[in-house]
Design an enzyme around this catalytic site. Sequence first.
Site, PDB file in Angstrom:
ATOM      1  N   HIS A  22      -9.887   1.686  -0.057  1.00  9.03           N
ATOM      2  CA  HIS A  22      -8.435   1.532  -0.015  1.00  9.03           C
ATOM      3  C   HIS A  22      -7.995   0.967  -1.359  1.00  9.03           C
ATOM      4  O   HIS A  22      -8.258  -0.193  -1.674  1.00  9.03           O
ATOM      5  CB  HIS A  22      -8.039   0.593   1.124  1.00  9.03           C
ATOM      6  CG  HIS A  22      -6.567   0.578   1.402  1.00  9.03           C
ATOM      7  ND1 HIS A  22      -5.643   1.245   0.618  1.00  9.03           N
ATOM      8  CD2 HIS A  22      -5.846  -0.023   2.382  1.00  9.03           C
ATOM      9  CE1 HIS A  22      -4.434   1.047   1.097  1.00  9.03           C
ATOM     10  NE2 HIS A  22      -4.535   0.283   2.172  1.00  9.03           N
ATOM     11  N   CYS A  81       0.798  -1.227   0.000  1.00 10.90           N
ATOM     12  CA  CYS A  81       0.000   0.000   0.000  1.00 10.90           C
ATOM     13  C   CYS A  81       0.833   1.282   0.000  1.00 10.90           C
ATOM     14  O   CYS A  81       0.281   2.372  -0.132  1.00 10.90           O
ATOM     15  CB  CYS A  81      -0.958  -0.008   1.188  1.00 10.90           C
ATOM     16  SG  CYS A  81      -1.968  -1.501   1.244  1.00 10.90           S
ATOM     17  N   HIS A  93      -3.258   7.842   6.501  1.00  9.03           N
ATOM     18  CA  HIS A  93      -3.488   6.565   5.818  1.00  9.03           C
ATOM     19  C   HIS A  93      -4.900   6.081   6.149  1.00  9.03           C
ATOM     20  O   HIS A  93      -5.627   5.672   5.259  1.00  9.03           O
ATOM     21  CB  HIS A  93      -2.431   5.560   6.258  1.00  9.03           C
ATOM     22  CG  HIS A  93      -2.459   4.278   5.496  1.00  9.03           C
ATOM     23  ND1 HIS A  93      -2.442   4.222   4.121  1.00  9.03           N
ATOM     24  CD2 HIS A  93      -2.510   2.984   5.919  1.00  9.03           C
ATOM     25  CE1 HIS A  93      -2.460   2.961   3.720  1.00  9.03           C
ATOM     26  NE2 HIS A  93      -2.512   2.196   4.789  1.00  9.03           N
TER      27      HIS A  93
END
Length: 432
Positions: A353, A188, A318
């Site tokens: 995400h 990520c 995040h």
Amino acid sequence: MKIYVTGLGVVSGIGIGVSENIEALRQGKHGIGKVTLFPTALDVPVSEVKHSNEELKQLLGIPPQRTVSRTALLGMVAAKEALEDAGLNQRTLQHAQQPSQHTLQDSQYTQQDTQHTQQDSQPLRIGFISATSVGGMDLSEHFYESFKENPERGRLREVISHDCGASTELIASHLGINDFITTISTACSSAANAIMLGARMIKHGLLDAVVVGGTDALCRFTLNGFNSLMILDKAHCRPFDRSRTGLNLGEGAGYLVLQPESSLRRTPYCELSGYANTNEAYHQTGSSPEGDGAFLSMSEAIASSGISPEEIDYINVHGTGTPGNDASEGMALQRIFGEHVPPFSSVKAFIGHTLGASEGIEAVYSVLSIYRGMTYPNLNFTNAMPETGLIPETTFREGIPVRHVLSNSFGFGGNDSSLLFSATNIPQGTNL
């Protein structure tokens, strides 16, 4: 050497292009809904780009019969927008291959373009650094449906796109870039690391401009994989909220164009003033409870920028919505900023995400935060989590002074990255 952001391109579950994304953020319209791209037994919400592969091909002028992964298609749309936004379109790339003088009468160029000596006399070395974690898995899954029934069946051209680098090569070819092409895949944090690598290559004199960011498409493998980790929320995710139980996956692509002052064609949006990547290696998928990795990446990014923590106006966290990440990131924020944590929010309740694409998309949002004086709402927040008591931004704000934005992107294995964007001192409309 200063590194400037001169081009932006984005596609996500809330829109194609910068304008659609900004408007959705402004209106609080998220892209979370049911899975429609492929059959699945999982009843979990995701954020899909609201265009089929056929529609994306039509948008890009690609023949419908050509085999292209969804990851590559999404990346082509966003990267093309970024390149053109920076004034580095197909004509520019041809100019780079075969340098030639252009005139004020050429409608493809502005007066600012023609005034720049380097651009008129030397070819620009333009690179493409793309991040992905999914690659061409959507095509691989389709191949194996036929292959499992009969090993003599299955289209091999669907398998050759499986590798992460295949999407990068296809996007670069579509853009006409061939000076430098490479792929980053660090889960990520991939897109953030692609942005960092591009900046470093410019600083070392290896490139004059670089398109950096990431792209990822939803597929069954990813959805089932995250489900096996038991971190998918069965409802709309709630980053930094006490009731959070997991994340919603998404898809999309986001790219920036980075340039030094010597190759600018337009007034830049802002400067990439700091960045850092650290690896705490605490766990294969989890973050340390104390937020050591996040603390280090943020601290080092701030230190590399030369500004103080007190000067940061907004943080794009995040903020995945998982119990572990949000608590860990919150602890890290308090370790750095104490009782004076700047305004912050997570946009993942808007776009999901998006894994390897996440910091590509969110870097675009961070740049726009400075350029347009905007901060974004953390959707679905109701109650502060007891671990930190932190309260994110819950409304869209616009027209406010934003000079420094910190943006976080944390990956599996503790591969944590932070970027710091700062307002430039170059006035808008300056002839370059």
